[in-house]
Design a protein around this motif. Structure first.
Motif, PDB file in Angstrom:
ATOM      1  N   ARG A 114      43.828  58.324  26.312  1.00 14.89           N
ATOM      2  CA  ARG A 114      42.545  57.715  25.942  1.00 14.89           C
ATOM      3  C   ARG A 114      42.738  56.303  25.392  1.00 14.89           C
ATOM      4  NH1 ARG A 114      41.576  63.088  24.885  1.00 14.89           N
ATOM      5  NH2 ARG A 114      42.232  63.000  22.722  1.00 14.89           N
ATOM      6  N   SER A 115      43.788  56.097  24.621  1.00 11.94           N
ATOM      7  CA  SER A 115      44.064  54.762  24.085  1.00 11.94           C
ATOM      8  C   SER A 115      44.333  53.763  25.202  1.00 11.94           C
ATOM      9  CB  SER A 115      45.269  54.797  23.134  1.00 11.94           C
ATOM     10  OG  SER A 115      44.966  55.524  21.991  1.00 11.94           O
ATOM     11  N   VAL A 116      45.105  54.181  26.208  1.00 10.99           N
ATOM     12  CA  VAL A 116      45.395  53.296  27.337  1.00 10.99           C
ATOM     13  C   VAL A 116      44.129  53.054  28.158  1.00 10.99           C
ATOM     14  CG1 VAL A 116      46.712  53.072  29.483  1.00 10.99           C
ATOM     15  CG2 VAL A 116      47.849  53.861  27.401  1.00 10.99           C
ATOM     16  N   GLU A 117      43.324  54.097  28.358  1.00  7.73           N
ATOM     17  CA  GLU A 117      42.054  53.927  29.076  1.00  7.73           C
ATOM     18  C   GLU A 117      41.162  52.920  28.361  1.00  7.73           C
ATOM     19  OE1 GLU A 117      41.439  58.289  31.190  1.00  7.73           O
ATOM     20  OE2 GLU A 117      40.678  57.991  29.161  1.00  7.73           O
ATOM     21  N   ASP A 132      39.008  44.869  31.248  1.00  2.00           N
ATOM     22  CA  ASP A 132      38.067  44.733  32.365  1.00  2.00           C
ATOM     23  C   ASP A 132      37.146  45.941  32.348  1.00  2.00           C
ATOM     24  OD1 ASP A 132      36.621  44.507  34.695  1.00  2.00           O
ATOM     25  OD2 ASP A 132      38.345  44.563  36.033  1.00  2.00           O
ATOM     26  N   PRO A 133      35.936  45.777  31.809  1.00  2.00           N
ATOM     27  CA  PRO A 133      35.009  46.904  31.695  1.00  2.00           C
ATOM     28  C   PRO A 133      34.666  47.566  33.039  1.00  2.00           C
ATOM     29  CG  PRO A 133      34.274  45.092  30.322  1.00  2.00           C
ATOM     30  CD  PRO A 133      35.412  44.575  31.161  1.00  2.00           C
ATOM     31  N   GLY A 134      34.825  46.846  34.129  1.00  2.00           N
ATOM     32  CA  GLY A 134      34.507  47.407  35.435  1.00  2.00           C
ATOM     33  C   GLY A 134      35.682  48.064  36.131  1.00  2.00           C
ATOM     34  N   GLU A 189      42.197  50.020  39.460  1.00  2.00           N
ATOM     35  CA  GLU A 189      41.491  49.336  40.538  1.00  2.00           C
ATOM     36  C   GLU A 189      40.637  48.251  39.897  1.00  2.00           C
ATOM     37  OE1 GLU A 189      38.243  50.415  43.914  1.00  2.00           O
ATOM     38  OE2 GLU A 189      39.787  51.921  43.492  1.00  2.00           O
ATOM     39  N   SER A 190      41.035  47.003  40.132  1.00  2.00           N
ATOM     40  CA  SER A 190      40.359  45.869  39.497  1.00  2.00           C
ATOM     41  C   SER A 190      40.765  44.580  40.208  1.00  2.00           C
ATOM     42  CB  SER A 190      40.778  45.771  38.025  1.00  2.00           C
ATOM     43  OG  SER A 190      40.298  44.585  37.436  1.00  2.00           O
ATOM     44  N   ALA A 191      39.904  43.585  40.101  1.00  2.00           N
ATOM     45  CA  ALA A 191      40.227  42.267  40.647  1.00  2.00           C
ATOM     46  C   ALA A 191      40.988  41.411  39.630  1.00  2.00           C
ATOM     47  CB  ALA A 191      38.949  41.554  41.069  1.00  2.00           C
ATOM     48  N   ALA A 192      41.061  41.879  38.384  1.00  2.03           N
ATOM     49  CA  ALA A 192      41.765  41.130  37.342  1.00  2.03           C
ATOM     50  C   ALA A 192      43.269  41.152  37.621  1.00  2.03           C
ATOM     51  CB  ALA A 192      41.477  41.734  35.972  1.00  2.03           C
TER      52      ALA A 192
END
Length: 64
Positions: free
Chosen positions: A16-19, A26-28, A43-46
């Motif tokens: 949970r801490s890593v999540e 990146d909230p998305g 999965e992110s564009a960051a």
């Protein structure tokens, strides 16, 4: 897809801490964590470095 190996996760609280760290970076982002292997798939564009820094700031080590 970014795949990281995170060292030091020992329980669901760690997961949970890593999540949360990934979510702050990146909230998305979509994240899947396999606790036994320490694999974190994001999965992110960051950029990868964004998540490495966020996870390390949360107190975990990211393997090179």
């Amino acid at each position: 897809m970014i795949t990281l190996t995170v060292e030091g996760m020992t329980c669901m609280g760690c997961v949970r801490s890593v999540e949360k760290a990934v979510g702050r970076a990146d909230p998305g982002a979509r994240v899947e964590i396999d606790l036994p292997s320490g694999k974190v798939a994001i999965e992110s564009a960051a950029p990868r470095e964004t998540f490495v820094a966020a996870i390390e700031d949360a107190g975990y080590d990211v393997a090179a």
